[in-house]
Design a protein around this motif. Structure first.
Motif, PDB file in Angstrom:
ATOM      1  N   LEU A   1      86.252  19.359   5.810  1.00 23.68           N
ATOM      2  CA  LEU A   1      86.773  18.652   4.644  1.00 23.68           C
ATOM      3  C   LEU A   1      88.186  19.125   4.309  1.00 23.68           C
ATOM      4  O   LEU A   1      89.087  18.318   4.045  1.00 23.68           O
ATOM      5  CB  LEU A   1      85.829  18.883   3.461  1.00 23.68           C
ATOM      6  CG  LEU A   1      85.782  17.835   2.354  1.00 23.68           C
ATOM      7  CD1 LEU A   1      85.344  16.483   2.902  1.00 23.68           C
ATOM      8  CD2 LEU A   1      84.821  18.288   1.255  1.00 23.68           C
ATOM      9  N   ALA A   2      88.385  20.437   4.344  1.00 29.51           N
ATOM     10  CA  ALA A   2      89.699  21.011   4.036  1.00 29.51           C
ATOM     11  C   ALA A   2      90.744  20.599   5.067  1.00 29.51           C
ATOM     12  O   ALA A   2      91.895  20.309   4.723  1.00 29.51           O
ATOM     13  CB  ALA A   2      89.593  22.527   3.967  1.00 29.51           C
ATOM     14  N   ALA A   3      90.345  20.566   6.333  1.00 35.59           N
ATOM     15  CA  ALA A   3      91.275  20.174   7.388  1.00 35.59           C
ATOM     16  C   ALA A   3      91.708  18.717   7.221  1.00 35.59           C
ATOM     17  O   ALA A   3      92.876  18.377   7.454  1.00 35.59           O
ATOM     18  CB  ALA A   3      90.648  20.399   8.750  1.00 35.59           C
TER      19      ALA A   3
ATOM     20  N   ALA B   1      96.294  15.171   5.927  1.00 34.61           N
ATOM     21  CA  ALA B   1      96.901  14.105   5.135  1.00 34.61           C
ATOM     22  C   ALA B   1      98.170  14.581   4.433  1.00 34.61           C
ATOM     23  O   ALA B   1      99.158  13.840   4.340  1.00 34.61           O
ATOM     24  CB  ALA B   1      95.897  13.581   4.111  1.00 34.61           C
ATOM     25  N   ALA B   2      98.154  15.812   3.931  1.00 39.80           N
ATOM     26  CA  ALA B   2      99.346  16.357   3.266  1.00 39.80           C
ATOM     27  C   ALA B   2     100.489  16.540   4.251  1.00 39.80           C
ATOM     28  O   ALA B   2     101.652  16.219   3.948  1.00 39.80           O
ATOM     29  CB  ALA B   2      99.007  17.683   2.592  1.00 39.80           C
ATOM     30  N   LEU B   3     100.188  17.046   5.448  1.00 41.99           N
ATOM     31  CA  LEU B   3     101.221  17.228   6.467  1.00 41.99           C
ATOM     32  C   LEU B   3     101.788  15.885   6.904  1.00 41.99           C
ATOM     33  O   LEU B   3     102.995  15.749   7.131  1.00 41.99           O
ATOM     34  CB  LEU B   3     100.646  17.975   7.665  1.00 41.99           C
ATOM     35  CG  LEU B   3     100.263  19.436   7.434  1.00 41.99           C
ATOM     36  CD1 LEU B   3      99.570  20.013   8.664  1.00 41.99           C
ATOM     37  CD2 LEU B   3     101.493  20.276   7.085  1.00 41.99           C
ATOM     38  N   SER B   4     100.916  14.881   7.028  1.00 47.20           N
ATOM     39  CA  SER B   4     101.367  13.554   7.422  1.00 47.20           C
ATOM     40  C   SER B   4     102.312  12.956   6.390  1.00 47.20           C
ATOM     41  O   SER B   4     103.349  12.373   6.739  1.00 47.20           O
ATOM     42  CB  SER B   4     100.151  12.644   7.628  1.00 47.20           C
ATOM     43  OG  SER B   4     100.557  11.333   7.957  1.00 47.20           O
ATOM     44  N   MET B   5     101.973  13.097   5.103  1.00 48.39           N
ATOM     45  CA  MET B   5     102.850  12.568   4.058  1.00 48.39           C
ATOM     46  C   MET B   5     104.224  13.214   4.108  1.00 48.39           C
ATOM     47  O   MET B   5     105.247  12.542   3.922  1.00 48.39           O
ATOM     48  CB  MET B   5     102.226  12.774   2.673  1.00 48.39           C
ATOM     49  CG  MET B   5     103.086  12.234   1.540  1.00 48.39           C
ATOM     50  SD  MET B   5     102.416  12.543  -0.113  1.00 48.39           S
ATOM     51  CE  MET B   5     101.052  11.382  -0.156  1.00 48.39           C
TER      52      MET B   5
ATOM     53  N   ILE C   1      90.301  26.687   9.693  1.00 48.04           N
ATOM     54  CA  ILE C   1      91.087  25.501   9.341  1.00 48.04           C
ATOM     55  C   ILE C   1      92.414  25.506  10.101  1.00 48.04           C
ATOM     56  O   ILE C   1      92.876  24.464  10.579  1.00 48.04           O
ATOM     57  CB  ILE C   1      91.315  25.447   7.818  1.00 48.04           C
ATOM     58  CG1 ILE C   1      89.980  25.238   7.100  1.00 48.04           C
ATOM     59  CG2 ILE C   1      92.292  24.349   7.437  1.00 48.04           C
ATOM     60  CD1 ILE C   1      90.035  25.501   5.622  1.00 48.04           C
ATOM     61  N   GLN C   2      93.016  26.675  10.220  1.00 48.69           N
ATOM     62  CA  GLN C   2      94.247  26.797  11.000  1.00 48.69           C
ATOM     63  C   GLN C   2      94.033  26.281  12.416  1.00 48.69           C
ATOM     64  O   GLN C   2      94.850  25.532  12.966  1.00 48.69           O
ATOM     65  CB  GLN C   2      94.699  28.264  11.028  1.00 48.69           C
ATOM     66  CG  GLN C   2      95.947  28.512  11.846  1.00 48.69           C
ATOM     67  CD  GLN C   2      95.734  29.570  12.917  1.00 48.69           C
ATOM     68  OE1 GLN C   2      94.665  29.613  13.538  1.00 48.69           O
ATOM     69  NE2 GLN C   2      96.732  30.394  13.136  1.00 48.69           N
TER      70      GLN C   2
END
Length: 332
Positions: A59-61, A66-70, A98-99
């Motif tokens: 879920l966190a990934a 999505a944040a990196l894509s934005m 997650i990393q």
């Protein structure tokens, strides 16, 4: 590595929730309650719950991607990942997993636990690394799966909590967009909200006893938490505004931890913030702990309500007891 400055900017956001929604009507089949009873007291209509196969790291990934894509930043350029959570998949921490899921191969990763205040504590922590010149790109994720630790036979608590994740990308910037903050803790009120370990005595040798056990379900003194929040949150926001050299009428949005609509209403009224400036999405997600602030922020950004340059006053509060506030500008 060339340093862009000693300030920070929040340049991307993302969120993720499990696909399964649990409505108030469905809850009334589990415990003695009703949609009207829950909604009138909390503002919550439904919450999302994770399946046994869904991990917090997954879920966190999703939120992080999505944040990196934005922000149009490749994962390989992330320097640091901070996971704010109280419900990690692994008691040793989930940030490093997650990393790996993101492919952020050069990033340092660690967990941070401050319950429902975790995202704001993480925001301030990330800012210090950037302001010191240590890192330039920090991915901050707030994620919790409280359904794992909810007593589904207790109608006082099972109506409140849901699962979710939210993330922001924080980058070095010439202009500092974190305008002011204040963080607080009070361990004398620790017993008001707990997800506690319960040891059981075990003798391994004669004269050698130890405790082994498991974590218990969430317990909460709702009245005390309410009184604490409506008293302390306005004060900590005002202190943060003072540090930012701003007044409450200069903010564009009030973004509080999504715990209870009554708390949101009481705090906004004490601060004289009009309802149209108060961000609220807890009707659909309930209390998602460290995920609630970034999840709500991401929705507002993607719907075009929060725009670059908008000033946001945000506050988190919860177990510990911990609380804090930050005044920040969205975008560069």
């Amino acid at each position: 590595m060339q340093q862009l400055g000693l300030g920070i900017a929040i340049t991307g956001s993302g969120s993720a929730v499990p696909p399964t929604a649990l409505s108030n009507e469905q809850l009334s089949q589990i415990v003695e309650t009703s949609d009207e009873w829950i909604a009138s007291r909390t503002g919550i209509r439904e919450r999302h719950v994770g399946s046994p196969e869904l991990s917090l790291a997954d879920l966190a990934a999703q939120a992080g991607e999505a944040a990196l894509s934005m922000a149009a930043l490749p994962a390989a350029e992330v320097d640091l990942i901070i996971l704010a959570t109280s419900t990690a998949d692994d008691l040793f921490g989930s940030a490093a997993l997650i990393q790996a899921k993101l492919g952020a191969s050069r990033a340092v990763a660690f967990d941070l636990t401050a319950a429902c205040s975790g995202f704001l504590f993480g925001l301030v922590t990330a800012a210090q690394f950037i302001r010191a010149g240590t890192y330039q790109n920090v991915l901050l994720i707030g994620a919790d799966m409280l359904s794992r630790w909810t007593d589904w036979s207790d109608r006082r608590t099972c109506i409140l909590f849901g699962d979710g994740a939210g993330a922001v990308l924080i980058q070095a910037n010439e202009r500092d967009c974190l305008l002011g903050f204040e963080l607080r803790s009070d361990g004398t009120q620790n017993n008001c909200l707990n997800l506690a370990y319960q040891p059981q005595a075990k003798s391994v040798l004669e004269g050698v006893d130890l405790g082994q056990g498991n974590y218990q379900f969430i317990t909460m003194n709702g009245q005390e938490v309410y009184r604490f929040a409506v008293r302390q949150v306005p004060e900590v926001i005002e202190k943060s505004l003072y540090r930012a050299k701003l007044t409450i009428d200069q903010i564009d949005w009030l973004l509080l931890h999504q715990a209870n609509q009554r708390i949101l209403d009481a705090v906004s009224q004490r601060l004289n913030v009009p309802p149209e400036k108060v961000i609220s999405n807890l009707a659909h997600y309930g209390n998602t702990s460290a995920a609630s602030i970034p999840l709500a922020l991401d929705e507002e950004v993607r719907q075009g309500r929060v725009k670059p340059g908008d000033i946001i006053a945000s506050s988190g509060f919860g177990a510990g007891l911990t609380w804090g506030a930050a005044i920040f500008r969205w975008g560069r």
